[in-house]
Design a protein around this motif. Structure first.
Motif, PDB file in Angstrom:
ATOM      1  N   UNK A 167       0.829  -1.209   0.000  1.00 14.94           N
ATOM      2  CA  UNK A 167       0.000   0.000   0.000  1.00 14.94           C
ATOM      3  C   UNK A 167       0.865   1.261   0.000  1.00 14.94           C
ATOM      4  N   UNK A 168       1.925   1.259   0.798  1.00 18.85           N
ATOM      5  CA  UNK A 168       2.828   2.411   0.831  1.00 18.85           C
ATOM      6  C   UNK A 168       3.533   2.596  -0.507  1.00 18.85           C
ATOM      7  N   UNK A 169       3.949   1.502  -1.114  1.00 16.43           N
ATOM      8  CA  UNK A 169       4.613   1.576  -2.418  1.00 16.43           C
ATOM      9  C   UNK A 169       3.674   2.114  -3.488  1.00 16.43           C
ATOM     10  N   UNK A 170       2.459   1.593  -3.522  1.00 16.52           N
ATOM     11  CA  UNK A 170       1.480   2.035  -4.526  1.00 16.52           C
ATOM     12  C   UNK A 170       1.199   3.532  -4.399  1.00 16.52           C
ATOM     13  N   UNK A 171       1.081   3.978  -3.168  1.00 17.37           N
ATOM     14  CA  UNK A 171       0.745   5.375  -2.932  1.00 17.37           C
ATOM     15  C   UNK A 171       1.889   6.306  -3.330  1.00 17.37           C
ATOM     16  N   UNK A 172       3.132   5.849  -3.100  1.00 16.36           N
ATOM     17  CA  UNK A 172       4.277   6.748  -3.266  1.00 16.36           C
ATOM     18  C   UNK A 172       5.065   6.536  -4.554  1.00 16.36           C
ATOM     19  N   UNK A 173       4.835   5.416  -5.241  1.00 21.95           N
ATOM     20  CA  UNK A 173       5.518   5.179  -6.514  1.00 21.95           C
ATOM     21  C   UNK A 173       4.708   5.669  -7.712  1.00 21.95           C
ATOM     22  N   UNK A 174       3.409   5.834  -7.530  1.00 18.92           N
ATOM     23  CA  UNK A 174       2.531   6.252  -8.636  1.00 18.92           C
ATOM     24  C   UNK A 174       3.049   7.549  -9.274  1.00 18.92           C
ATOM     25  N   UNK A 175       3.092   7.624 -10.612  1.00 16.67           N
ATOM     26  CA  UNK A 175       2.431   6.793 -11.626  1.00 16.67           C
ATOM     27  C   UNK A 175       3.200   5.544 -12.072  1.00 16.67           C
ATOM     28  N   UNK A 176       4.310   5.215 -11.408  1.00 16.59           N
ATOM     29  CA  UNK A 176       5.002   3.976 -11.743  1.00 16.59           C
ATOM     30  C   UNK A 176       4.205   2.790 -11.213  1.00 16.59           C
ATOM     31  N   UNK A 177       4.413   1.638 -11.823  1.00 19.82           N
ATOM     32  CA  UNK A 177       3.731   0.424 -11.389  1.00 19.82           C
ATOM     33  C   UNK A 177       4.481  -0.229 -10.240  1.00 19.82           C
ATOM     34  N   UNK A 178       3.798  -1.150  -9.581  1.00 27.67           N
ATOM     35  CA  UNK A 178       4.382  -1.875  -8.451  1.00 27.67           C
ATOM     36  C   UNK A 178       4.328  -3.377  -8.727  1.00 27.67           C
ATOM     37  N   UNK A 179       5.435  -4.043  -8.389  1.00 32.29           N
ATOM     38  CA  UNK A 179       5.479  -5.503  -8.444  1.00 32.29           C
ATOM     39  C   UNK A 179       5.613  -6.030  -7.013  1.00 32.29           C
ATOM     40  N   UNK A 180       4.720  -6.945  -6.641  1.00 36.13           N
ATOM     41  CA  UNK A 180       4.787  -7.615  -5.348  1.00 36.13           C
ATOM     42  C   UNK A 180       5.573  -8.908  -5.514  1.00 36.13           C
ATOM     43  N   UNK A 181       6.657  -9.044  -4.780  1.00 37.52           N
ATOM     44  CA  UNK A 181       7.483 -10.250  -4.892  1.00 37.52           C
ATOM     45  C   UNK A 181       7.819 -10.778  -3.507  1.00 37.52           C
ATOM     46  N   UNK A 182       7.799 -12.090  -3.380  1.00 35.69           N
ATOM     47  CA  UNK A 182       8.103 -12.718  -2.104  1.00 35.69           C
ATOM     48  C   UNK A 182       6.891 -12.708  -1.192  1.00 35.69           C
ATOM     49  N   UNK A 183       6.499 -13.874  -0.714  1.00 41.91           N
ATOM     50  CA  UNK A 183       5.443 -13.931   0.288  1.00 41.91           C
ATOM     51  C   UNK A 183       4.032 -14.096  -0.233  1.00 41.91           C
ATOM     52  N   UNK A 184       3.830 -14.021  -1.553  1.00 34.18           N
ATOM     53  CA  UNK A 184       2.488 -14.249  -2.122  1.00 34.18           C
ATOM     54  C   UNK A 184       2.381 -15.742  -2.412  1.00 34.18           C
ATOM     55  N   UNK A 185       1.580 -16.444  -1.613  1.00 29.55           N
ATOM     56  CA  UNK A 185       1.609 -17.906  -1.683  1.00 29.55           C
ATOM     57  C   UNK A 185       0.258 -18.548  -2.004  1.00 29.55           C
ATOM     58  N   UNK A 186      -0.803 -17.732  -2.106  1.00 29.21           N
ATOM     59  CA  UNK A 186      -2.112 -18.308  -2.411  1.00 29.21           C
ATOM     60  C   UNK A 186      -2.788 -17.496  -3.512  1.00 29.21           C
ATOM     61  N   UNK A 187      -3.761 -18.131  -4.158  1.00 33.35           N
ATOM     62  CA  UNK A 187      -4.543 -17.446  -5.184  1.00 33.35           C
ATOM     63  C   UNK A 187      -5.232 -16.216  -4.602  1.00 33.35           C
ATOM     64  N   UNK A 188      -5.819 -16.371  -3.416  1.00 35.11           N
ATOM     65  CA  UNK A 188      -6.538 -15.245  -2.798  1.00 35.11           C
ATOM     66  C   UNK A 188      -5.591 -14.080  -2.491  1.00 35.11           C
TER      67      UNK A 188
END
Length: 247
Positions: A195-216
């Motif tokens: 959330x902090x990255x999305x808010x402060x990197x915009x208009x650049x995109x964000x990639x979430x890496x590490x720790x995403x382990x389920x479809x949900x």
């Protein structure tokens, strides 16, 4: 939701890290590349020494799979020149995405001009060659204030130096997945950090890496606004199951 085009299927272990011989580790990497081709993921994320292999397999399969690789991985402490040499070689070998590890330790030590310069030069090299550039900030090594300020710094360098139509080709990325935390704290993407990255990197995109382990979890990240997700359990997650992989 079909999340496959958000997934960067990832295999970044060296032979030593995997407890394998070099040839055995190449077999594992080859399996990840083949799976990504068959599953029609967005991209395969591999070490620089595997890029040529991936390119060969993708061409032979007549696949649209893209190739991403990591630069100055996992610590990001190399000089700007070393980063650029490694990135140029990856481009020559056929990489589409360059995921640079930002020198986050220099940032924490207030060496802001050094960090600005590597962001500028690395992004310049990638965009000049029509590549996607991602800057890994390693959120587990940063305070909330650091995450906000480093995301903003990357955004400001890009917005100040490149044309608006190029902004979609530059990302801020959460993590390497290899950072060693104390007390089993998360070493990858968390909802608050993203959330902090999305808010402060915009208009650049964000990639979430590490720790995403389920479809949900992946869907939740996408709904927040993440454009790419890096995971070594891409097929498992895409099939709606839980991944036990480390990153």
């Amino acid at each position: 939701m079909d999340i496959k085009q958000y997934l960067d299927s990832t295999y970044l272990k060296t032979a030593v890290q995997a407890g394998l011989s070099k040839s055995e580790n190449t077999v594992v990497a080859r399996g990840f590349i083949q799976e990504a081709i068959e599953e029609r993921f967005k991209l395969i994320m591999i070490r620089p020494n595997m890029v040529s292999l991936a390119k060969k397999m993708i061409v032979e399969a007549k696949s649209n799979l893209q190739i991403g690789t990591v630069i100055d991985f996992p610590e990001g402490k190399s000089s700007i020149d070393q980063k650029l040499i490694e990135a140029a070689q990856a481009i020559e070998n056929g990489a589409d995405d360059l995921d640079f590890v930002c020198n986050y330790e220099a940032f924490k030590n207030n060496e802001i001009e050094l960090v600005k310069e590597e962001i500028l030069q690395g992004t310049q090299l990638g965009l000049a060659n029509n590549k996607v550039v991602k800057w890994i900030i390693e959120v587990a090594a940063l305070t909330d204030k650091d995450i906000i300020q480093l995301s903003s710094l990357i955004k400001n360098v890009v917005v100040s130096n490149f044309q608006q139509e190029l902004f979609p080709k530059v990302f801020v990325k959460s993590s390497t997945g290899f950072y060693k935390t104390e007390n089993n704290l998360p070493n990858g993407a968390t909802i608050p950090a993203i959330k902090m990255m999305l808010e402060n990197a915009s208009p650049l995109s964000v990639k979430a890496a590490g720790g995403v382990r389920t479809y949900d979890e992946a869907v939740q990240m996408i709904q927040l606004g993440v454009k790419r997700i890096g995971t070594s359990g891409a097929k498992t997650i895409a099939n709606g199951q839980n991944s036990n992989n480390e990153y």
